[in-house]
Motif scaffolding. Structure first.
Motif, PDB file in Angstrom:
ATOM      1  N   LYS A 179      99.918  59.106  42.300  1.00 41.32           N
ATOM      2  CA  LYS A 179     101.092  59.641  41.614  1.00 41.32           C
ATOM      3  C   LYS A 179     101.137  61.160  41.700  1.00 41.32           C
ATOM      4  O   LYS A 179     102.138  61.776  41.353  1.00 41.32           O
ATOM      5  CB  LYS A 179     101.090  59.196  40.152  1.00 41.32           C
ATOM      6  CG  LYS A 179     101.224  57.679  39.984  1.00 41.32           C
ATOM      7  CD  LYS A 179     101.248  57.289  38.528  1.00 41.32           C
ATOM      8  CE  LYS A 179     101.385  55.769  38.381  1.00 41.32           C
ATOM      9  NZ  LYS A 179     101.400  55.352  36.950  1.00 41.32           N
ATOM     10  N   THR A 180     100.049  61.772  42.128  1.00 41.69           N
ATOM     11  CA  THR A 180      99.999  63.224  42.313  1.00 41.69           C
ATOM     12  C   THR A 180      99.366  63.509  43.660  1.00 41.69           C
ATOM     13  O   THR A 180      98.864  62.605  44.336  1.00 41.69           O
ATOM     14  CB  THR A 180      99.162  63.904  41.214  1.00 41.69           C
ATOM     15  OG1 THR A 180      97.772  63.575  41.429  1.00 41.69           O
ATOM     16  CG2 THR A 180      99.587  63.442  39.845  1.00 41.69           C
ATOM     17  N   ASN A 181      99.407  64.784  44.019  1.00 43.01           N
ATOM     18  CA  ASN A 181      98.772  65.222  45.261  1.00 43.01           C
ATOM     19  C   ASN A 181      97.407  65.853  45.004  1.00 43.01           C
ATOM     20  O   ASN A 181      96.930  66.657  45.799  1.00 43.01           O
ATOM     21  CB  ASN A 181      99.680  66.220  45.990  1.00 43.01           C
ATOM     22  CG  ASN A 181     100.974  65.578  46.461  1.00 43.01           C
ATOM     23  OD1 ASN A 181     101.078  64.362  46.510  1.00 43.01           O
ATOM     24  ND2 ASN A 181     101.946  66.403  46.803  1.00 43.01           N
ATOM     25  N   ASP A 182      96.793  65.499  43.896  1.00 43.78           N
ATOM     26  CA  ASP A 182      95.505  66.072  43.498  1.00 43.78           C
ATOM     27  C   ASP A 182      94.420  65.685  44.506  1.00 43.78           C
ATOM     28  O   ASP A 182      94.238  64.488  44.789  1.00 43.78           O
ATOM     29  CB  ASP A 182      95.140  65.539  42.112  1.00 43.78           C
ATOM     30  CG  ASP A 182      93.872  66.178  41.547  1.00 43.78           C
ATOM     31  OD1 ASP A 182      93.184  66.893  42.296  1.00 43.78           O
ATOM     32  OD2 ASP A 182      93.581  65.939  40.365  1.00 43.78           O
ATOM     33  N   PRO A 183      93.683  66.666  45.063  1.00 47.80           N
ATOM     34  CA  PRO A 183      92.576  66.343  45.974  1.00 47.80           C
ATOM     35  C   PRO A 183      91.536  65.420  45.362  1.00 47.80           C
ATOM     36  O   PRO A 183      90.756  64.783  46.085  1.00 47.80           O
ATOM     37  CB  PRO A 183      91.975  67.720  46.287  1.00 47.80           C
ATOM     38  CG  PRO A 183      93.093  68.686  46.065  1.00 47.80           C
ATOM     39  CD  PRO A 183      93.891  68.114  44.923  1.00 47.80           C
ATOM     40  N   GLY A 184      91.524  65.319  44.024  1.00 46.11           N
ATOM     41  CA  GLY A 184      90.592  64.411  43.364  1.00 46.11           C
ATOM     42  C   GLY A 184      90.764  62.965  43.781  1.00 46.11           C
ATOM     43  O   GLY A 184      89.878  62.134  43.555  1.00 46.11           O
ATOM     44  N   LEU A 185      91.898  62.649  44.397  1.00 48.44           N
ATOM     45  CA  LEU A 185      92.106  61.299  44.927  1.00 48.44           C
ATOM     46  C   LEU A 185      90.979  60.892  45.870  1.00 48.44           C
ATOM     47  O   LEU A 185      90.622  59.709  45.957  1.00 48.44           O
ATOM     48  CB  LEU A 185      93.450  61.244  45.667  1.00 48.44           C
ATOM     49  CG  LEU A 185      93.766  59.959  46.427  1.00 48.44           C
ATOM     50  CD1 LEU A 185      94.001  58.807  45.463  1.00 48.44           C
ATOM     51  CD2 LEU A 185      94.977  60.150  47.337  1.00 48.44           C
ATOM     52  N   LEU A 186      90.402  61.874  46.577  1.00 47.18           N
ATOM     53  CA  LEU A 186      89.347  61.572  47.550  1.00 47.18           C
ATOM     54  C   LEU A 186      88.134  60.915  46.906  1.00 47.18           C
ATOM     55  O   LEU A 186      87.387  60.201  47.568  1.00 47.18           O
ATOM     56  CB  LEU A 186      88.917  62.846  48.287  1.00 47.18           C
ATOM     57  CG  LEU A 186      89.952  63.480  49.226  1.00 47.18           C
ATOM     58  CD1 LEU A 186      89.405  64.757  49.832  1.00 47.18           C
ATOM     59  CD2 LEU A 186      90.342  62.500  50.332  1.00 47.18           C
ATOM     60  N   LYS A 187      87.928  61.158  45.602  1.00 47.98           N
ATOM     61  CA  LYS A 187      86.777  60.555  44.921  1.00 47.98           C
ATOM     62  C   LYS A 187      86.904  59.038  44.840  1.00 47.98           C
ATOM     63  O   LYS A 187      85.911  58.331  44.711  1.00 47.98           O
ATOM     64  CB  LYS A 187      86.644  61.147  43.515  1.00 47.98           C
ATOM     65  CG  LYS A 187      86.306  62.627  43.496  1.00 47.98           C
ATOM     66  CD  LYS A 187      85.977  63.120  42.099  1.00 47.98           C
ATOM     67  CE  LYS A 187      87.193  63.105  41.189  1.00 47.98           C
ATOM     68  NZ  LYS A 187      86.893  63.717  39.859  1.00 47.98           N
ATOM     69  N   LYS A 188      88.131  58.513  44.938  1.00 48.45           N
ATOM     70  CA  LYS A 188      88.375  57.082  44.790  1.00 48.45           C
ATOM     71  C   LYS A 188      88.442  56.351  46.128  1.00 48.45           C
ATOM     72  O   LYS A 188      88.498  55.112  46.140  1.00 48.45           O
ATOM     73  CB  LYS A 188      89.695  56.865  44.043  1.00 48.45           C
ATOM     74  CG  LYS A 188      89.786  57.553  42.701  1.00 48.45           C
ATOM     75  CD  LYS A 188      91.178  57.374  42.106  1.00 48.45           C
ATOM     76  CE  LYS A 188      91.330  58.127  40.802  1.00 48.45           C
ATOM     77  NZ  LYS A 188      92.704  57.984  40.248  1.00 48.45           N
ATOM     78  N   LEU A 189      88.455  57.105  47.229  1.00 50.13           N
ATOM     79  CA  LEU A 189      88.694  56.490  48.537  1.00 50.13           C
ATOM     80  C   LEU A 189      87.407  56.384  49.355  1.00 50.13           C
ATOM     81  O   LEU A 189      86.601  57.322  49.368  1.00 50.13           O
ATOM     82  CB  LEU A 189      89.713  57.307  49.331  1.00 50.13           C
ATOM     83  CG  LEU A 189      91.090  57.508  48.699  1.00 50.13           C
ATOM     84  CD1 LEU A 189      91.954  58.357  49.617  1.00 50.13           C
ATOM     85  CD2 LEU A 189      91.748  56.173  48.404  1.00 50.13           C
ATOM     86  N   PRO A 190      87.195  55.277  50.059  1.00 48.96           N
ATOM     87  CA  PRO A 190      86.080  55.206  51.019  1.00 48.96           C
ATOM     88  C   PRO A 190      86.419  56.066  52.239  1.00 48.96           C
ATOM     89  O   PRO A 190      87.448  55.858  52.893  1.00 48.96           O
ATOM     90  CB  PRO A 190      86.026  53.720  51.382  1.00 48.96           C
ATOM     91  CG  PRO A 190      87.418  53.211  51.129  1.00 48.96           C
ATOM     92  CD  PRO A 190      87.976  54.021  49.998  1.00 48.96           C
ATOM     93  N   LEU A 191      85.578  57.030  52.531  1.00 53.36           N
ATOM     94  CA  LEU A 191      85.887  58.008  53.575  1.00 53.36           C
ATOM     95  C   LEU A 191      85.079  57.741  54.845  1.00 53.36           C
ATOM     96  O   LEU A 191      83.922  57.323  54.798  1.00 53.36           O
ATOM     97  CB  LEU A 191      85.605  59.419  53.082  1.00 53.36           C
ATOM     98  CG  LEU A 191      86.473  59.900  51.913  1.00 53.36           C
ATOM     99  CD1 LEU A 191      86.100  61.321  51.525  1.00 53.36           C
ATOM    100  CD2 LEU A 191      87.954  59.811  52.260  1.00 53.36           C
ATOM    101  N   ILE A 192      85.718  58.017  55.953  1.00 53.02           N
ATOM    102  CA  ILE A 192      85.091  57.875  57.269  1.00 53.02           C
ATOM    103  C   ILE A 192      84.882  59.267  57.848  1.00 53.02           C
ATOM    104  O   ILE A 192      85.829  60.057  57.929  1.00 53.02           O
ATOM    105  CB  ILE A 192      85.964  57.010  58.202  1.00 53.02           C
ATOM    106  CG1 ILE A 192      86.197  55.630  57.564  1.00 53.02           C
ATOM    107  CG2 ILE A 192      85.301  56.863  59.565  1.00 53.02           C
ATOM    108  CD1 ILE A 192      87.177  54.765  58.335  1.00 53.02           C
ATOM    109  N   TYR A 193      83.663  59.556  58.267  1.00 55.91           N
ATOM    110  CA  TYR A 193      83.282  60.881  58.743  1.00 55.91           C
ATOM    111  C   TYR A 193      83.045  60.868  60.253  1.00 55.91           C
ATOM    112  O   TYR A 193      82.657  59.839  60.816  1.00 55.91           O
ATOM    113  CB  TYR A 193      81.970  61.329  58.089  1.00 55.91           C
ATOM    114  CG  TYR A 193      82.089  61.865  56.681  1.00 55.91           C
ATOM    115  CD1 TYR A 193      81.731  63.173  56.399  1.00 55.91           C
ATOM    116  CD2 TYR A 193      82.528  61.061  55.630  1.00 55.91           C
ATOM    117  CE1 TYR A 193      81.807  63.674  55.107  1.00 55.91           C
ATOM    118  CE2 TYR A 193      82.619  61.551  54.339  1.00 55.91           C
ATOM    119  CZ  TYR A 193      82.252  62.862  54.088  1.00 55.91           C
ATOM    120  OH  TYR A 193      82.332  63.354  52.814  1.00 55.91           O
TER     121      TYR A 193
END
Length: 307
Positions: A179-193
């Motif tokens: 609902k926002t563009n907060d970078p904190g969203l990354l804490k909830k997502l499985p990330l691929i490096y």
């Protein structure tokens, strides 16, 4: 004897790789094609050129001598071509460029017009990881390198080509529900490096660190293409260079997820040692880029500003 330059070239490559498989890969031929040419070449000699021991291919002493002569013949044949072109006032020789892996989506478009103008130039382009690009500069093996992050251990000249923009992307079917563009969203997502040493990874990690985030790392993959396929398959999300995502975005296979602070931006840069004495070919190429950069971007990268 009735050997061909093609057979000589294949035999020299076999002598360098000690492997039919690797020779086929480096020459972009099939293994059967290499094996047939090797057999046809061997048939012209009464003495064996190769032998197989414990399933490994080795050159015999006679084979090594023939390989050395083959190199000389190939070099002389190339010299004939060069002399012909020089007599006509044309450039000839090699242009060597090392490119970070994501740069494969950029560099060919900045080369095609120049190569079309100079038929006597042989292009050697190594598409590799950032560490190998740095190693190529260290050993002075290339005329230029293409990077998006400057190696600070060198005294370099550079020419900016175009922006490199990185966005957070995900599978179109996996909605984040943000609902926002907060970078904190990354804490909830499985990330691929990407792998350690990758310029893309270092920019992604800096963004995460600057926002003081603790994130989930699901996968680590060794190429931009592998990361893209994993994201498309729904295995996770990643911060990726826009340059390699054109078709997937237009086809709605991937979607850009807006976050404050993105896109990350650095320039794609053509770099070379300040102390390097540029060859006539390298100098001609640099002049070509300086004169045609804007036209190349307009012709081939107009889509880039849509995102």
């Amino acid at each position: 004897m009735n050997y061909t330059l093609h057979q000589l070239h294949i035999f020299v490559k076999i002598s360098q790789t000690q492997s039919i498989t690797r020779a086929a890969q480096e020459l972009h031929l099939t293994q059967p094609a290499i094996s047939i040419q090797l057999k046809n070449f061997q048939d012209q000699f009464d003495i064996p050129l190769t032998e197989v021991i414990s399933r490994r291919l080795y050159l015999t002493d006679f084979g090594w001598e023939i390989a050395q002569v083959a190199k000389m013949i190939i070099n002389e044949a190339q010299a004939l071509n060069h002399k012909t072109l020089a007599y006509k006032g044309l450039l000839y020789g090699k242009l060597k460029i090392s490119v970070v892996s994501t740069g494969k989506y950029v560099m060919p478009y900045f080369l095609s017009g120049f190569m079309a103008q100079h038929e006597g130039i042989e292009l050697i382009m190594d598409v590799t990881n950032r560490q190998k690009v740095v190693d190529n500069l260290t050993s002075n093996e290339v005329d230029f390198s293409l990077v998006s992050i400057l190696p600070h251990q060198f005294n370099l000249n550079y020419l900016e080509l175009m922006p490199n923009k990185l966005y957070l992307v995900g599978n179109e079917r996996n909605k984040t529900g943000q609902k926002t563009n907060d970078p904190g969203l990354l804490k909830k997502l499985p990330l691929i490096y990407r792998e350690s040493g990758s310029g893309t990874r270092s920019m992604m990690e800096k963004f995460i660190a600057d926002n003081q985030l603790v994130v989930q790392k699901r996968l680590e993959l060794t190429s931009n293409e592998a990361v893209k396929q994993a994201v498309m398959a729904g295995l996770g999300y990643s911060i990726m260079p826009l340059i390699g995502l054109k078709n997937e975005l237009l086809n709605n296979d991937l979607t850009i997820i807006p976050l404050t602070g993105l896109p990350l931006k650095t320039p794609w840069m053509l770099i070379w040692h300040k102390e390097k004495q540029l060859s006539p070919i390298a100098q001609a190429y640099l002049t070509y880029i300086q004169e045609n950069k804007s036209t190349i971007i307009q012709q081939h990268f107009a889509w880039y500003n849509r995102f």
